[in-house]
Design a protein around this motif. Structure first.
Motif, short mmCIF file in Angstrom:
data_model
loop_
_atom_site.label_atom_id
_atom_site.label_comp_id
_atom_site.label_asym_id
_atom_site.label_seq_id
_atom_site.Cartn_x
_atom_site.Cartn_y
_atom_site.Cartn_z
N ILE A 167 0.94 -1.27 0.05
CA ILE A 167 0.04 -0.05 -0.42
C ILE A 167 0.94 1.88 0.02
CG2 ILE A 167 -2.46 -1.12 0.92
CD1 ILE A 167 -0.91 0.45 4.00
N ASP A 168 0.52 2.19 -0.59
CA ASP A 168 1.04 3.69 -0.72
C ASP A 168 1.83 4.16 0.90
OD1 ASP A 168 -1.36 4.38 0.71
OD2 ASP A 168 -1.82 5.51 -0.69
N ALA A 169 0.82 3.61 2.04
CA ALA A 169 1.49 4.19 3.51
C ALA A 169 3.12 3.79 3.81
CB ALA A 169 0.58 3.60 5.02
N LEU A 170 3.10 2.28 2.67
CA LEU A 170 4.02 1.78 2.88
C LEU A 170 5.03 2.18 2.64
CD1 LEU A 170 5.50 -0.88 4.62
CD2 LEU A 170 4.33 -2.31 2.66
N ASP A 171 5.22 2.21 1.64
CA ASP A 171 5.74 2.90 0.51
C ASP A 171 6.77 4.25 1.38
OD1 ASP A 171 5.68 1.11 -1.49
OD2 ASP A 171 3.73 2.09 -2.89
N GLU A 172 5.96 4.32 1.57
CA GLU A 172 5.91 5.92 2.34
C GLU A 172 7.68 5.96 4.14
OE1 GLU A 172 5.80 9.00 1.76
OE2 GLU A 172 4.87 8.74 0.50
N ALA A 173 6.10 4.70 4.26
CA ALA A 173 7.97 4.24 5.24
C ALA A 173 8.59 3.95 5.12
CB ALA A 173 6.85 3.17 6.12
N ARG A 174 8.96 3.48 4.29
CA ARG A 174 10.13 2.61 3.15
C ARG A 174 11.25 4.35 3.21
NH1 ARG A 174 7.95 -2.23 -0.63
NH2 ARG A 174 7.56 -4.11 1.12
N ARG A 175 10.02 4.45 2.87
CA ARG A 175 11.40 6.09 2.71
C ARG A 175 11.65 6.84 3.50
NH1 ARG A 175 6.71 6.75 -0.97
NH2 ARG A 175 6.97 5.99 -3.74
N ASN A 176 11.47 6.02 4.50
CA ASN A 176 12.22 6.74 5.97
C ASN A 176 11.20 8.22 6.07
OD1 ASN A 176 14.02 4.86 6.72
ND2 ASN A 176 15.47 6.31 5.87
N HIS A 177 10.42 8.02 5.86
CA HIS A 177 9.02 9.30 6.00
C HIS A 177 7.79 8.84 7.38
CE1 HIS A 177 9.43 10.50 1.29
NE2 HIS A 177 10.30 10.33 2.19
N ILE A 178 8.03 9.41 8.12
CA ILE A 178 6.41 9.84 8.81
C ILE A 178 5.65 10.35 9.04
CG2 ILE A 178 6.92 10.04 11.75
CD1 ILE A 178 9.83 9.63 12.05
N GLY A 179 4.77 10.14 9.15
CA GLY A 179 3.64 10.99 8.73
C GLY A 179 1.90 10.29 8.74
N TRP A 180 1.59 10.31 8.33
CA TRP A 180 -0.05 9.80 7.91
C TRP A 180 -0.89 10.21 6.70
CZ3 TRP A 180 -5.08 11.77 7.33
CH2 TRP A 180 -5.27 13.39 7.85
N LYS A 181 -1.59 9.40 6.12
CA LYS A 181 -3.02 9.20 5.48
C LYS A 181 -4.17 8.72 5.37
CE LYS A 181 -0.88 8.53 1.45
NZ LYS A 181 0.37 8.51 0.80
N ILE A 182 -5.08 8.67 4.33
CA ILE A 182 -5.80 7.48 4.25
C ILE A 182 -5.65 6.98 3.23
CG2 ILE A 182 -8.62 7.41 3.32
CD1 ILE A 182 -8.82 10.25 4.46
N SER A 183 -5.98 5.61 3.29
CA SER A 183 -4.85 4.13 2.82
C SER A 183 -5.61 3.58 2.23
CB SER A 183 -3.40 3.46 3.34
OG SER A 183 -2.75 4.65 2.59
N THR A 184 -6.15 2.94 1.38
CA THR A 184 -7.23 1.36 1.03
C THR A 184 -6.00 0.34 0.74
OG1 THR A 184 -8.59 2.65 -0.53
CG2 THR A 184 -8.76 -0.02 -0.41
N TRP A 185 -6.87 -0.61 1.96
CA TRP A 185 -6.02 -2.11 1.96
C TRP A 185 -6.71 -3.13 1.77
CZ3 TRP A 185 -2.80 -2.93 6.98
CH2 TRP A 185 -1.72 -1.88 6.89
N PRO A 186 -5.96 -4.15 1.67
CA PRO A 186 -6.47 -5.06 0.62
C PRO A 186 -8.13 -5.44 1.27
CG PRO A 186 -4.40 -5.61 1.84
CD PRO A 186 -4.88 -4.14 2.85
N ASP A 187 -9.09 -5.43 2.07
CA ASP A 187 -9.82 -5.87 2.73
C ASP A 187 -11.09 -4.97 1.75
OD1 ASP A 187 -9.68 -3.38 3.79
OD2 ASP A 187 -9.95 -4.29 6.34
N GLY A 188 -10.66 -3.85 1.06
CA GLY A 188 -11.04 -2.39 0.44
C GLY A 188 -11.87 -1.48 1.41
N HIS A 189 -11.86 -1.51 2.50
CA HIS A 189 -11.71 0.00 3.31
C HIS A 189 -10.35 0.73 3.25
CE1 HIS A 189 -15.44 -2.63 4.80
NE2 HIS A 189 -14.12 -3.41 4.96
N GLU A 190 -11.00 1.65 3.66
CA GLU A 190 -9.66 3.16 3.71
C GLU A 190 -10.10 3.74 5.55
OE1 GLU A 190 -12.29 6.52 2.26
OE2 GLU A 190 -11.24 5.94 -0.13
#
Length: 556
Positions: free
Chosen positions: A235-258
């Motif tokens: 998911i996009d939030a995991l990509d941000e963490a891998r870039r050593n970023h700290i924060g939050w966002k609204i992400s759609t998870w594999p179960d289809g929920h936000e």
């Protein structure tokens, strides 16, 4: 809306009041909900981001601490002399008792054989092929989370799931820095789950928070849902963490929920570089915004209650002036039926009295002007001699006809007509006879067109027909022109004389030739002159390239 206007004024006022109050409640619910939702989203987003950062920091600090403990233990004299394995076992078992996170500790000799271990588990076994020995004999080694292949049946999990470990291994060297063996420790991964459950259980707006630890390759190492452990997450939030970023966002998870998803990297602590874990903390958007939904619901409920109250008050208050207005409306209906000639003087509130007086005066004037306006309109749009439309009528008709043609994707045929040698009739028989001929021509032209078409006299013997044509506009306009020419060829009887006359016609098509009325009339006029130049008694269809025409003799 039409049905609403058919009900009484009292009902309209009550309904309008109710709709106004409900509308205000809906507007307030929307505005307050939108503002509160944005603020609450921001607040919770920052909160889950902080939780992710705290969890990541706790993981790194714990690993840094136990890595240091293993490093210190490896320097003990008891682990440098392999002659006293009993002492080694005693220290190892005491360490397991005092620090339960060390599920299994083993001392391996230089060949990879276990010479001392927790509870003598795997004692005497050779594990030289395991990563703890392969990497531990080279230098300090910290292995990522993995299932225990050799210890699975020795340390059964309370949940029934396979037990998982994090490995720490360091080389054991002699005073001459020669490799004696390896100090290997398996840390139970359960400690991370304990941190998740106790330290970040979620309070206040952070209820129903799920915490995940993700490996470098995207595998879920720890999560609230055990079924997700071991799956790969992208998911996009995991990509941000891998870039050593700290924060939050609204992400759609594999179960289809936000989810409101906080992210932070577990990038080590001090001299511990970490294992490139990522920590995600999520909360369902619906759960996060539940207070806003409840506030909106309360506003709407109170709005409905107030709508009932205020509409009842409005119903009661409207009765004071609805009565006179009702009598006035009934009187006007009676006038329409012819039962009354004059609107009676109805008394009531000051505004009702003024309205009644003005209506009486207005109705009297309107009655007088109605006949005059009708006559003026007829004169303004019609030719006085032939009764055909005039140029003003043509301008008005063009506006509506073009709009209709655009809607129906059809064409308009503009026919410019002129009687051939009409001046000779006036000179020979007189203007009165010429007027009779013009009136008869007008009657015949009306018979040639359909009800929705327009016939106009521009002046003298010059006339215009605007006709709606469908399908092949060129073919239909030519058919109409030929019908007109045949109709005009029939003899005229005027002043006791038999008169024969013919006509020339120029044709243009909308929108094929032009889109503006002035341009269409000009093109039709050009085609008319071309028809007269070709011998009269014929028609010519305007074309941008050339003039394609015909005449009576060629048609015959």
């Amino acid at each position: 809306m039409k049905k609403f206007l058919q009900v009484g004024i009292r009902v309209q006022i009550a309904l309008a009041t109710a709709l106004l109050v409900v509308g205000l409640a809906v507007l307030m619910s929307f505005v307050i909900g939108k503002r509160s939702g944005a603020d609450l989203r921001q607040q919770i987003g920052i909160g889950v981001s902080d939780i992710a950062l705290q969890m990541a920091d706790e993981l790194d600090r714990t690993m840094w601490t136990h890595r240091g403990e293993v490093s210190v233990l490896s320097t003990l004299t008891a682990f440098q002399d392999f002659s006293n394995t009993q002492q080694m076992s005693s220290i190892i078992n005491r360490l397991r008792k005092e620090i339960p996170i060390f599920t299994w500790i083993g001392i391996l000799d230089r060949e990879g054989t276990v010479v001392a271990s927790t509870g003598d588990i795997l004692l005497g076994a050779n594990i030289a092929q395991r990563p703890v020995f392969q990497y531990g004999r080279v230098g300090q080694f910290i292995g990522d989370v993995h299932e225990a292949k050799l210890l699975a049946d020795k340390f059964p999990s309370s949940t029934g799931e396979p037990i998982q470990f994090v490995d720490i291994a360091v080389p054991l060297t002699s005073e001459n820095d020669e490799l004696n063996g390896v100090f290997a420790a398996h840390l139970s991964w359960e400690w991370a789950n304990t941190v998740r459950r106790t330290l970040f259980s979620g309070q206040g707006v952070h209820h129903n928070v799920d915490i995940f630890v993700i490996a470098e390759n995207g595998t879920i190492l720890l999560g609230a849902d055990q079924e997700m452990v071991g799956e790969t997450l992208s998911i996009d939030a995991l990509d941000e963490a891998r870039r050593n970023h700290i924060g939050w966002k609204i992400s759609t998870w594999p179960d289809g929920h936000e989810y409101l998803t906080g992210y932070a990297p577990a990038d080590g602590h001090l001299d511990y570089e970490g294992l490139n874990w990522s920590v995600l903390v999520r909360q369902r958007v619906e759960d996060a915004l539940q207070p806003v939904y409840l506030l909106r619901r309360d506003i709407l409920i109170w709005g409905l209650v107030l709508a009932v109250v205020f509409s009842s008050i409005a119903w009661w208050g409207a009765g004071f002036f609805v009565g006179p207005i009702t009598r006035m409306a009934n009187s006007i209906e009676a006038m329409k039926r012819g039962d009354l000639d004059v609107l009676p003087d109805i008394r009531g509130a000051r505004e009702i009295n003024i309205l009644s007086s003005n209506l009486r005066a207005l109705l009297a004037k309107l009655t007088e002007k109605d006949v005059a306006l009708g006559e003026m309109e007829r004169i303004a749009h019609h030719d006085t001699l032939t009764g055909l439309g005039n140029r003003m009528a043509l301008d008005v008709y063009f506006e509506h006809a073009i709009a209709q043609a655009d809607r129906q994707k059809s064409e308009l045929a503009v026919l410019m007509l002129d009687l051939d040698d009409f001046k000779q009739i006036n000179d020979k028989l007189g203007h009165a006879a010429g007027d009779e001929v013009l009136c008869e021509v007008a009657r015949r032209l009306r018979r040639c067109v359909r009800g929705g078409d327009l016939v106009v006299r521009l002046g003298g013997d010059e006339m215009v027909i605007v006709s709606h044509v469908e399908g092949d506009g060129k073919s239909q306009s030519i058919t109409l022109a030929e019908r007109i020419l045949q109709e005009i060829l029939m003899p005229f009887i005027t002043g006791g004389s038999r008169v024969s006359i013919c006509m020339s016609i120029g044709i243009s098509l909308y929108p094929r030739h032009a889109q503006k009325p002035e341009r269409l009339l000009n093109q039709a006029d050009q085609a008319l002159y071309a028809a007269k130049a070709r011998g009269k008694n014929g028609y010519v269809l305007y074309s941008d390239q050339d003039m394609i025409g015909n005449d009576a003799s060629s048609r015959a």
